[in-house]
Design a protein around this motif. Sequence first.
Motif, PDB file in Angstrom:
ATOM      1  N   TYR A 204       0.850  -1.195   0.000  1.00  0.00           N
ATOM      2  CA  TYR A 204       0.000   0.000   0.000  1.00  0.00           C
ATOM      3  C   TYR A 204       0.881   1.238   0.000  1.00  0.00           C
ATOM      4  O   TYR A 204       1.978   1.225   0.562  1.00  0.00           O
ATOM      5  CB  TYR A 204      -0.883   0.035   1.255  1.00  0.00           C
ATOM      6  CG  TYR A 204      -2.125  -0.810   1.137  1.00  0.00           C
ATOM      7  CD1 TYR A 204      -3.212  -0.364   0.389  1.00  0.00           C
ATOM      8  CD2 TYR A 204      -2.215  -2.043   1.772  1.00  0.00           C
ATOM      9  CE1 TYR A 204      -4.352  -1.128   0.276  1.00  0.00           C
ATOM     10  CE2 TYR A 204      -3.350  -2.818   1.665  1.00  0.00           C
ATOM     11  CZ  TYR A 204      -4.429  -2.362   0.916  1.00  0.00           C
ATOM     12  OH  TYR A 204      -5.542  -3.108   0.798  1.00  0.00           O
ATOM     13  N   PRO A 205       0.388   2.304  -0.595  1.00  0.00           N
ATOM     14  CA  PRO A 205       1.182   3.546  -0.554  1.00  0.00           C
ATOM     15  C   PRO A 205       1.203   4.141   0.854  1.00  0.00           C
ATOM     16  O   PRO A 205       0.425   3.720   1.724  1.00  0.00           O
ATOM     17  CB  PRO A 205       0.435   4.474  -1.508  1.00  0.00           C
ATOM     18  CG  PRO A 205      -0.925   3.919  -1.673  1.00  0.00           C
ATOM     19  CD  PRO A 205      -0.884   2.463  -1.339  1.00  0.00           C
ATOM     20  N   ASP A 206       2.080   5.113   1.053  1.00  0.00           N
ATOM     21  CA  ASP A 206       2.067   5.871   2.307  1.00  0.00           C
ATOM     22  C   ASP A 206       0.802   6.743   2.285  1.00  0.00           C
ATOM     23  O   ASP A 206       0.725   7.715   1.529  1.00  0.00           O
ATOM     24  CB  ASP A 206       3.327   6.739   2.381  1.00  0.00           C
ATOM     25  CG  ASP A 206       3.272   7.732   3.530  1.00  0.00           C
ATOM     26  OD1 ASP A 206       2.341   7.634   4.363  1.00  0.00           O
ATOM     27  OD2 ASP A 206       4.143   8.616   3.592  1.00  0.00           O
ATOM     28  N   GLY A 207      -0.157   6.389   3.094  1.00  0.00           N
ATOM     29  CA  GLY A 207      -1.445   7.091   3.097  1.00  0.00           C
ATOM     30  C   GLY A 207      -1.322   8.551   3.478  1.00  0.00           C
ATOM     31  O   GLY A 207      -2.157   9.371   3.101  1.00  0.00           O
ATOM     32  N   ALA A 208      -0.270   8.887   4.210  1.00  0.00           N
ATOM     33  CA  ALA A 208      -0.081  10.285   4.634  1.00  0.00           C
ATOM     34  C   ALA A 208       0.703  11.079   3.596  1.00  0.00           C
ATOM     35  O   ALA A 208       0.851  12.291   3.736  1.00  0.00           O
ATOM     36  CB  ALA A 208       0.646  10.307   5.979  1.00  0.00           C
ATOM     37  N   CYS A 209       1.237  10.416   2.573  1.00  0.00           N
ATOM     38  CA  CYS A 209       2.074  11.062   1.540  1.00  0.00           C
ATOM     39  C   CYS A 209       3.158  11.914   2.199  1.00  0.00           C
ATOM     40  O   CYS A 209       3.402  13.068   1.801  1.00  0.00           O
ATOM     41  CB  CYS A 209       1.228  11.948   0.616  1.00  0.00           C
ATOM     42  SG  CYS A 209      -0.089  11.117  -0.229  1.00  0.00           S
ATOM     43  N   HIS A 210       3.807  11.333   3.212  1.00  0.00           N
ATOM     44  CA  HIS A 210       4.695  12.096   4.082  1.00  0.00           C
ATOM     45  C   HIS A 210       5.767  12.886   3.326  1.00  0.00           C
ATOM     46  O   HIS A 210       5.887  14.099   3.481  1.00  0.00           O
ATOM     47  CB  HIS A 210       5.327  11.135   5.094  1.00  0.00           C
ATOM     48  CG  HIS A 210       6.231  11.807   6.063  1.00  0.00           C
ATOM     49  ND1 HIS A 210       5.764  12.604   7.074  1.00  0.00           N
ATOM     50  CD2 HIS A 210       7.583  11.828   6.149  1.00  0.00           C
ATOM     51  CE1 HIS A 210       6.784  13.087   7.755  1.00  0.00           C
ATOM     52  NE2 HIS A 210       7.899  12.633   7.221  1.00  0.00           N
ATOM     53  N   GLU A 211       6.538  12.168   2.495  1.00  0.00           N
ATOM     54  CA  GLU A 211       7.680  12.836   1.830  1.00  0.00           C
ATOM     55  C   GLU A 211       7.225  13.923   0.872  1.00  0.00           C
ATOM     56  O   GLU A 211       7.792  15.013   0.824  1.00  0.00           O
ATOM     57  CB  GLU A 211       8.488  11.804   1.040  1.00  0.00           C
ATOM     58  CG  GLU A 211       9.515  11.083   1.875  1.00  0.00           C
ATOM     59  CD  GLU A 211      10.423  10.273   0.972  1.00  0.00           C
ATOM     60  OE1 GLU A 211      11.364  10.849   0.399  1.00  0.00           O
ATOM     61  OE2 GLU A 211      10.158   9.071   0.822  1.00  0.00           O
ATOM     62  N   LEU A 212       6.188  13.622   0.110  1.00  0.00           N
ATOM     63  CA  LEU A 212       5.696  14.594  -0.875  1.00  0.00           C
ATOM     64  C   LEU A 212       5.124  15.821  -0.164  1.00  0.00           C
ATOM     65  O   LEU A 212       5.344  16.962  -0.586  1.00  0.00           O
ATOM     66  CB  LEU A 212       4.634  13.919  -1.760  1.00  0.00           C
ATOM     67  CG  LEU A 212       4.036  14.766  -2.872  1.00  0.00           C
ATOM     68  CD1 LEU A 212       5.109  15.358  -3.788  1.00  0.00           C
ATOM     69  CD2 LEU A 212       3.055  13.922  -3.706  1.00  0.00           C
TER      70      LEU A 212
END
Length: 372
Positions: free
Chosen positions: A68-76
Amino acid sequence: MSEAHPGRLAVRAVRELSPYVPGKPISELERELGLRDIIKLASNENPHGPSPRALAAMRAALGQAWLYPDGACHELKLALAQQLKVDSACVTLGNGSNDLLVLLAEAFLTSAHSAVHSQYSFAVYPLAIRQTGAQAIEVPALGADSEMPLGHDLEAMRAAVRDHTRLVFIANPNNPTGTWASGGALKRFLERVSHDTIVVLDEAYFEYGLERGTPDGVQWLAQHPNLVITRTFSKAYGLAGVRVGYCVSHPEISDVLNRVRPPFNVNSIAQAGALAALADQAHMRESVAETMRELTRVERELRRLRVWTAPSATNFVLVRVGVPAGPVYERLLRAGVIVRPVGGALQDALRISIGTRAHNDRMLEALPRALS
Ligand code: PMP
């Protein structure tokens, strides 16, 4: 009998919607007319494509596609916050900025509310508003003879705000007209509009607009907690197909959006591509500069054809051909050139995206024939 019509079970506000009509895909025209070598200037995509670094990052991300992707889109989110000089709690990612427009409507509107948008603006606004049961208040655009023909009438939009109005959608620059509002006019609007109304400033074409002097809405965020700015990787960053957009707002608005946002609304390939595309500003700027050079050339050539064009700060131009646009659109299709008929009250209008130099030449060659 009734079992045969399960669609009737949908909520009324949704039953009453007409679906969004996207630009015709190349593959569809190939099937319909058996044509080859088709060009698409119908959805304001960026034919220069994304940074090679974004392509490499997306290829690398494919190997992890089982996770699953990082749901928080932390880096972006961090990278965007750094670029925009805001706290990362102000940034929310979406499956294209379209996703965020719909989430904003879901979060702030019910059938007891209304939202304001301009005539001749992005077709998704009334859809997003109406699907919640809220009333969509369409404000007449500026006249064809005004300084910014067919653009947003911000004074009238502010005057249209009622006690039950929770959202105002302003596209700057606007689609399908290409027009824009000045920094001064927007600042005045923000100072005067009710603080109980969320102002969604849709800057999907921001990077193109900068070249023609459109303002950067982020400068007003600190003074206006009711302001939300939406932007996208679909246009200048050349990533329309992978679907990434973002909004910048007061952290409380991000918090609200995070409650309605599906947990994994931005996939991992898109996150990797957007992060790498953002890091390659030089590529983005060069592709925008090339598009704006071509816009100037296309505008000049269109004037020679004596068709009316709206001023544009985007990667497309609205053209009024002075005759019903439908048959002109059809003749262009047969020449393998897909543009977009605007419809509605602009029956004589086509919206034409700016392509590569070769694409634009094909369009400029086909248009006079389609008009005659
Ligand atoms: N806003 C405007 C004004 C647009 O023209 C578009 C796309 N055509 C969008 C938002 C949505 O773009 P995306 O979902 O690809 O970010």
